[in-house]
Write a protein that holds these residues in place. Structure first.
Motif, PDB file in Angstrom:
ATOM      1  N   ALA A 256       0.598  -1.051  -0.044  1.00 18.73           N
ATOM      2  CA  ALA A 256       0.065   0.039  -0.276  1.00 18.73           C
ATOM      3  C   ALA A 256       0.506   1.653   0.166  1.00 18.73           C
ATOM      4  O   ALA A 256       0.660   2.396  -1.091  1.00 18.73           O
ATOM      5  CB  ALA A 256      -1.174  -0.024   1.206  1.00 18.73           C
ATOM      6  N   LYS A 257       1.831   1.219   0.846  1.00 20.22           N
ATOM      7  CA  LYS A 257       3.107   2.201   0.863  1.00 20.22           C
ATOM      8  C   LYS A 257       4.018   2.431  -0.183  1.00 20.22           C
ATOM      9  O   LYS A 257       3.881   3.609  -1.107  1.00 20.22           O
ATOM     10  CB  LYS A 257       3.688   2.377   1.872  1.00 20.22           C
ATOM     11  N   LEU A 258       3.914   1.768  -1.201  1.00 22.60           N
ATOM     12  CA  LEU A 258       4.421   1.414  -2.108  1.00 22.60           C
ATOM     13  C   LEU A 258       3.677   2.254  -3.727  1.00 22.60           C
ATOM     14  O   LEU A 258       4.066   3.189  -4.707  1.00 22.60           O
ATOM     15  CB  LEU A 258       4.595  -0.057  -3.210  1.00 22.60           C
ATOM     16  N   ASP A 259       2.031   2.194  -3.463  1.00 24.44           N
ATOM     17  CA  ASP A 259       1.341   2.982  -3.736  1.00 24.44           C
ATOM     18  C   ASP A 259       0.907   4.206  -3.729  1.00 24.44           C
ATOM     19  O   ASP A 259      -0.252   4.409  -4.323  1.00 24.44           O
ATOM     20  CB  ASP A 259       0.485   1.897  -3.965  1.00 24.44           C
ATOM     21  N   GLY A 260       1.347   4.930  -2.344  1.00 20.51           N
ATOM     22  CA  GLY A 260       1.635   5.733  -2.032  1.00 20.51           C
ATOM     23  C   GLY A 260      -0.011   5.730  -1.753  1.00 20.51           C
ATOM     24  O   GLY A 260      -0.488   7.395  -1.525  1.00 20.51           O
ATOM     25  N   MET A 261      -0.787   5.653  -1.307  1.00 20.45           N
ATOM     26  CA  MET A 261      -1.539   4.992   0.238  1.00 20.45           C
ATOM     27  C   MET A 261      -1.103   5.888   1.143  1.00 20.45           C
ATOM     28  O   MET A 261      -0.348   5.359   2.015  1.00 20.45           O
ATOM     29  CB  MET A 261      -2.437   3.805  -0.084  1.00 20.45           C
ATOM     30  N   LYS A 262      -2.056   6.070   2.117  1.00 17.40           N
ATOM     31  CA  LYS A 262      -2.346   6.548   4.031  1.00 17.40           C
ATOM     32  C   LYS A 262      -2.335   4.974   4.934  1.00 17.40           C
ATOM     33  O   LYS A 262      -3.534   4.218   4.156  1.00 17.40           O
ATOM     34  CB  LYS A 262      -3.260   7.415   4.484  1.00 17.40           C
TER      35      LYS A 262
END
Lengths: 345, 345
Positions: free
Chosen positions: B178-184
């Motif tokens: 999820a972080k790799l995809d720029g999400m919080k």
């Protein structure tokens, strides 16, 4: 011309369970309107002809502080919802005296003024079917069934679909769409008369859930590849239990809990979502119409005029009947699409 | 060469709640095997090195009459699950002495014979990471996180994802995807130590649900666009309550009910599925791997070797530790991917 009565059906108290006419909402004929002089401010003056009573409306009877996808009804103001009216005066070039319109939020009163907006739609004068169909099989319930079926059912010939409230405005349409797609249809409804109607609509298995065990039917006739849910609660839980692998659930409504104070149900079979790789899809018709509305209006009016789509309408007459009609829809004592005829054309 | 001990961990009784070592399953060293003469019948003889303990295994402790997506454990026979072993003898040309293999259904015993099949996979001899990673971050849990995230999350930069059991083998991987995809990322786990690890994995909000109210966190940090569910029950219900419009729910597990006799939870907020147009997607990793497995093995082993994917491993030593390790995973008292090392290479 002297002012005339503009009777209304107003919301008076937020109910915990089923609303009661006279207590939570009531008929009020204290208001008047001058049809010739009332200010239109660029809009149109409409005489209400027929109003739609739909299950979702229960969700609008809530405290305004509680958020939801619908606007709450306001205490002391008219209820509102889908309906059809005829134009008495117009200050907008696109609308003329005598035009018929449908609108998503017609106040439950005899006359109202509205400004043109994307949700106000003229009905073709050559429609050739009763105006009330534009709040039924050719209106929101029909679009609901059609758009959600096209979007989520992924129908496969020979697969099995289970439809709850299958004699209702949405359910009976879904039964017929499923049959057009070659599926086996299990139809649940709340009376023998309704079950007979679902049979007429083409259901392969029709039953009255009040006298026949839903579980026994699903055990025998399932597993189910598509569940079209209008009720939630116990029936939804059983649908999980008797779902097939890769089943698609279409969540249209959950009327079994709309009138329950705590809105809860003890689900036992939700875990089947994982093991059977079920997809559960909630939707609002508004958001699907931009994608499917055009196709709906290309296909359906013709089929309806040709008598190829069956539907039932349950009419009450008079604005003072709104309360009883509303409760009938919540309790399922109506037979087919519930409408209240406020005035003849 | 004389026969040697072939200790096992056997299933002895179907539990209602948490299984108890010694009662529902137990260590048994009564069997022997002759490693030189045991018949292979075209298969391979494998020495078990490391076994995986995973939440889903609880579902295999059921009466065989009850259907599910996994095979039930058989009374009196070894448990089984993911693991890694080394080949001692082979009668199949594709496998040689000393090759390492992973397999989805390694019996919980020191030695076993298996025939080549699509679920038996050789590990590259130059993998350059501990074998146990092939039942962890590079095995089923890693594939589970990766494939389901790619298939269902529809990640959008700046949107918010909530991950439960976020310090677990699957959850901690999801946090990083999820972080790799720029999400919080809001990460829930069951101890301060675990919460600290989810922070290391990049979570924006890390909390210990045993000491901090999940509801308060979601109210403050939500609404949530994606919920990655490993627990079901109350947490899932809260996720419905604090979901954003068009939220995607990924149903990976529901460990909060695996060990409850009646498997039920009184959901209050399921109706949000409709109003918020939520899609709830159950999946089994097996069925997603054909689509995503290749991409997983192209991307992940390199990232893991380079230290770019964080993971935790919680090792026990000795086949007699299976029972305690199994219960730890069900109760969440493990720290990271639980494995039992049966033998050194």
């Amino acid at each position: 011309m002297a002012p005339v009565r503009n009777a209304r059906y107003i919301f008076t108290e937020v109910p915990e369970e089923y609303p009661e006419p006279g207590r939570h909402f009531r008929y009020d004929d204290s208001q008047i309107v001058d049809l010739e002089s009332v200010s239109l401010d660029g809009g149109i003056l409409v005489k209400t002809l027929v109003l739609s009573l739909d299950p979702y409306m229960r969700g609008r009877m809530r405290p305004p502080s509680k958020e939801s996808y619908t606007n709450p009804f306001r205490i002391g103001e008219s209820l509102s919802g889908y309906g059809v009216g005829v134009i008495l005066r117009s200050e907008h070039e696109a609308y003329a005296l005598g035009d018929h319109v449908t609108y998503v939020d017609i106040p439950h009163q005899e006359y109202f003024v509205v400004k043109p907006n994307p949700f106000l739609r003229k009905i073709p004068s050559d429609a050739g079917v009763p105006w009330s169909l534009f709040i039924g099989v050719l209106g929101m319930p029909g679009q609901t069934a059609y758009a959600s079926w096209k979007e989520y059912a992924k129908p496969q010939k020979g697969q099995t679909v289970f439809v709850s409230t299958a004699a209702g405005a949405v359910g009976s349409f879904v039964v017929q769409l499923a049959k057009l797609d070659g599926m086996k249809v299990i139809a649940s409804s709340g009376s023998d008369e309704k079950a007979a109607f679902t049979k007429e609509c083409g259901a392969d298995v029709s039953f009255n859930y009040k006298t026949t065990s839903t579980e026994e039917i699903l055990q025998k006739e399932g597993p189910i590849d598509v569940y079209y849910d209008n009720v939630g609660g116990e029936t939804l839980d059983l649908a999980f239990k008797y779902a097939a692998k890769n089943a698609r659930f279409i969540e249209c409504g959950m009327i079994s809990i709309y009138n329950k104070p705590d809105k809860s149900y003890p689900f036992k079979h939700l875990m089947e979502i994982i093991g059977k790789q079920i997809s559960v899809n909630g939707f609002l018709v508004f958001d699907l119409v931009p994608k499917w509305g055009k196709q709906f209006y290309e296909e359906m009016p013709r089929l309806v005029k040709e008598g190829k789509i069956k539907f039932q309408e349950d009419r009450s007459y008079g604005l003072d009947q709104i309360g009883e009609a509303f409760v009938a829809v919540q309790k399922g004592t109506n037979n087919g699409k519930k409408v209240v005829v406020v005035a003849e054309d």
